[in-house]
Design a protein around this motif. Structure first.
Motif, PDB file in Angstrom:
ATOM      1  N   ASP A 136      32.024  48.357  47.560  1.00  0.00           N
ATOM      2  CA  ASP A 136      31.681  47.007  47.134  1.00  0.00           C
ATOM      3  C   ASP A 136      30.802  46.992  45.895  1.00  0.00           C
ATOM      4  N   SER A 137      29.996  48.006  45.702  1.00  0.00           N
ATOM      5  CA  SER A 137      29.124  48.036  44.531  1.00  0.00           C
ATOM      6  C   SER A 137      29.918  48.300  43.252  1.00  0.00           C
ATOM      7  N   LYS A 138      31.147  48.744  43.371  1.00  0.00           N
ATOM      8  CA  LYS A 138      31.984  49.031  42.214  1.00  0.00           C
ATOM      9  C   LYS A 138      32.883  47.849  41.846  1.00  0.00           C
ATOM     10  N   ASN A 139      32.796  46.753  42.616  1.00  0.00           N
ATOM     11  CA  ASN A 139      33.698  45.612  42.430  1.00  0.00           C
ATOM     12  C   ASN A 139      32.919  44.315  42.269  1.00  0.00           C
ATOM     13  N   TYR A 140      33.602  43.325  41.703  1.00  0.00           N
ATOM     14  CA  TYR A 140      33.101  41.959  41.711  1.00  0.00           C
ATOM     15  C   TYR A 140      34.277  41.041  42.016  1.00  0.00           C
ATOM     16  N   THR A 141      33.974  39.830  42.477  1.00  0.00           N
ATOM     17  CA  THR A 141      35.015  38.908  42.928  1.00  0.00           C
ATOM     18  C   THR A 141      34.968  37.632  42.109  1.00  0.00           C
TER      19      THR A 141
ATOM     20  N   ALA B 250      45.637  26.069  45.789  1.00  0.00           N
ATOM     21  CA  ALA B 250      45.552  27.404  46.391  1.00  0.00           C
ATOM     22  C   ALA B 250      44.489  28.216  45.661  1.00  0.00           C
ATOM     23  N   ASN B 251      43.569  28.776  46.419  1.00  0.00           N
ATOM     24  CA  ASN B 251      42.510  29.616  45.864  1.00  0.00           C
ATOM     25  C   ASN B 251      42.758  31.058  46.266  1.00  0.00           C
ATOM     26  N   ILE B 252      42.612  31.958  45.310  1.00  0.00           N
ATOM     27  CA  ILE B 252      42.776  33.384  45.576  1.00  0.00           C
ATOM     28  C   ILE B 252      41.516  34.098  45.105  1.00  0.00           C
ATOM     29  N   ALA B 253      40.888  34.835  46.017  1.00  0.00           N
ATOM     30  CA  ALA B 253      39.735  35.652  45.652  1.00  0.00           C
ATOM     31  C   ALA B 253      40.255  36.991  45.133  1.00  0.00           C
TER      32      ALA B 253
ATOM     33  N   ALA C 185      48.907  38.919  37.541  1.00  0.00           N
ATOM     34  CA  ALA C 185      48.771  39.554  36.230  1.00  0.00           C
ATOM     35  C   ALA C 185      47.693  38.810  35.451  1.00  0.00           C
ATOM     36  N   LEU C 186      46.735  39.554  34.942  1.00  0.00           N
ATOM     37  CA  LEU C 186      45.663  38.972  34.135  1.00  0.00           C
ATOM     38  C   LEU C 186      45.936  39.234  32.663  1.00  0.00           C
ATOM     39  N   SER C 187      45.871  38.176  31.857  1.00  0.00           N
ATOM     40  CA  SER C 187      45.966  38.298  30.406  1.00  0.00           C
ATOM     41  C   SER C 187      44.557  38.140  29.861  1.00  0.00           C
ATOM     42  N   LEU C 188      44.057  39.192  29.246  1.00  0.00           N
ATOM     43  CA  LEU C 188      42.678  39.182  28.773  1.00  0.00           C
ATOM     44  C   LEU C 188      42.514  38.266  27.568  1.00  0.00           C
ATOM     45  N   GLY C 189      41.412  37.529  27.575  1.00  0.00           N
ATOM     46  CA  GLY C 189      41.087  36.651  26.458  1.00  0.00           C
ATOM     47  C   GLY C 189      40.196  37.360  25.468  1.00  0.00           C
ATOM     48  N   GLY C 190      39.742  36.629  24.480  1.00  0.00           N
ATOM     49  CA  GLY C 190      38.912  37.220  23.435  1.00  0.00           C
ATOM     50  C   GLY C 190      37.501  36.675  23.398  1.00  0.00           C
ATOM     51  N   ASP C 191      37.147  35.834  24.362  1.00  0.00           N
ATOM     52  CA  ASP C 191      35.810  35.243  24.382  1.00  0.00           C
ATOM     53  C   ASP C 191      34.753  36.321  24.594  1.00  0.00           C
ATOM     54  N   GLU C 192      33.558  36.078  24.063  1.00  0.00           N
ATOM     55  CA  GLU C 192      32.482  37.058  24.220  1.00  0.00           C
ATOM     56  C   GLU C 192      31.814  36.973  25.579  1.00  0.00           C
ATOM     57  N   GLU C 193      31.902  35.807  26.240  1.00  0.00           N
ATOM     58  CA  GLU C 193      31.344  35.661  27.586  1.00  0.00           C
ATOM     59  C   GLU C 193      32.334  36.198  28.602  1.00  0.00           C
ATOM     60  N   SER C 194      31.808  36.825  29.658  1.00  0.00           N
ATOM     61  CA  SER C 194      32.654  37.379  30.712  1.00  0.00           C
ATOM     62  C   SER C 194      32.380  36.674  32.035  1.00  0.00           C
ATOM     63  N   PHE C 195      33.387  36.719  32.927  1.00  0.00           N
ATOM     64  CA  PHE C 195      33.206  36.175  34.260  1.00  0.00           C
ATOM     65  C   PHE C 195      32.193  37.016  35.022  1.00  0.00           C
ATOM     66  N   LYS C 196      31.403  36.349  35.832  1.00  0.00           N
ATOM     67  CA  LYS C 196      30.451  37.008  36.723  1.00  0.00           C
ATOM     68  C   LYS C 196      30.957  36.883  38.151  1.00  0.00           C
ATOM     69  N   ASP C 197      30.343  37.599  39.055  1.00  0.00           N
ATOM     70  CA  ASP C 197      30.713  37.572  40.458  1.00  0.00           C
ATOM     71  C   ASP C 197      30.649  36.139  40.999  1.00  0.00           C
ATOM     72  N   GLY C 198      31.759  35.662  41.568  1.00  0.00           N
ATOM     73  CA  GLY C 198      31.814  34.335  42.173  1.00  0.00           C
ATOM     74  C   GLY C 198      32.295  33.229  41.248  1.00  0.00           C
ATOM     75  N   ASP C 199      32.528  33.522  39.961  1.00  0.00           N
ATOM     76  CA  ASP C 199      33.005  32.496  39.037  1.00  0.00           C
ATOM     77  C   ASP C 199      34.429  32.072  39.371  1.00  0.00           C
ATOM     78  N   ILE C 200      34.838  30.901  38.837  1.00  0.00           N
ATOM     79  CA  ILE C 200      36.164  30.348  39.116  1.00  0.00           C
ATOM     80  C   ILE C 200      37.004  30.373  37.849  1.00  0.00           C
ATOM     81  N   LEU C 201      38.204  30.934  37.971  1.00  0.00           N
ATOM     82  CA  LEU C 201      39.180  30.997  36.884  1.00  0.00           C
ATOM     83  C   LEU C 201      40.195  29.882  37.106  1.00  0.00           C
ATOM     84  N   THR C 202      40.238  28.920  36.197  1.00  0.00           N
ATOM     85  CA  THR C 202      41.147  27.780  36.360  1.00  0.00           C
ATOM     86  C   THR C 202      42.355  27.845  35.431  1.00  0.00           C
ATOM     87  N   ASP C 203      42.313  28.717  34.430  1.00  0.00           N
ATOM     88  CA  ASP C 203      43.438  28.861  33.503  1.00  0.00           C
ATOM     89  C   ASP C 203      44.467  29.790  34.140  1.00  0.00           C
TER      90      ASP C 203
END
Length: 148
Positions: free
Chosen positions: A35-40, A78-81, A110-128
């Motif tokens: 768990d210490s090697k992952n974030y959700t 539908a929410n997916i962790a 499949a995740l398509s990486l963006g170019g923003d300088e900010e990154s998701f943190k543990d528990g954030d919500i991806l709506t795109d």
């Protein structure tokens, strides 16, 4: 002499059982040490059509995580962790899509990486997100002449 041989055999057995237990926890679905090697993060989809818990999460075809939990919220979304490796920095303008391995294969995210300088943190919500393509409805629309 006999006591020292018995002691060494006992020590060897304890070491063997300890190694077996460690491997069982690492290779199994027990996440005591990992768990210490992952974030959700949570991805929200209109339609996940066949994605199951444990499905892989990929970036450019490389597995970087797995689907940890699936649930429906009060608005019918539908929410997916997604449990992702901390090695993967997911920009906040990244996109998640439901894809299929082959024509009728297992579904994965499949995740398509963006170019923003900010990154998701543990528990954030991806709506795109991009929902799954429903092959059956496309075929029925084509068969009955309803394609636009």
């Amino acid at each position: 002499m006999k006591n020292s041989v018995e002691f060494l055999v006992g020590l060897f057995m304890i070491a063997g059982f300890t190694a077996f237990g460690y491997l069982a926890l690492q290779l199994g679905e027990v996440s005591l040490f990992s768990d210490s090697k992952n974030y959700t993060i949570v991805a929200q989809f209109d339609n996940i059509s066949g994605v199951k818990k444990g499905a892989s999460v990929q970036v450019a075809g490389v597995v970087v995580g797995q689907v940890d939990k699936i649930w429906l919220d009060g608005t019918g979304v539908a929410n997916i962790a997604l449990k992702l490796s901390k090695d993967v920095e997911l920009a906040t303008d990244s996109m998640a899509s439901v894809k299929s391995q082959g024509l009728i294969g297992d579904k994965f995210i499949a995740l398509s990486l963006g170019g923003d300088e900010e990154s998701f943190k543990d528990g954030d919500i991806l709506t795109d997100t991009e929902s799954a393509v429903d092959i059956e409805s496309l075929i029925s629309k084509f068969a009955f002449g309803d394609v636009k």
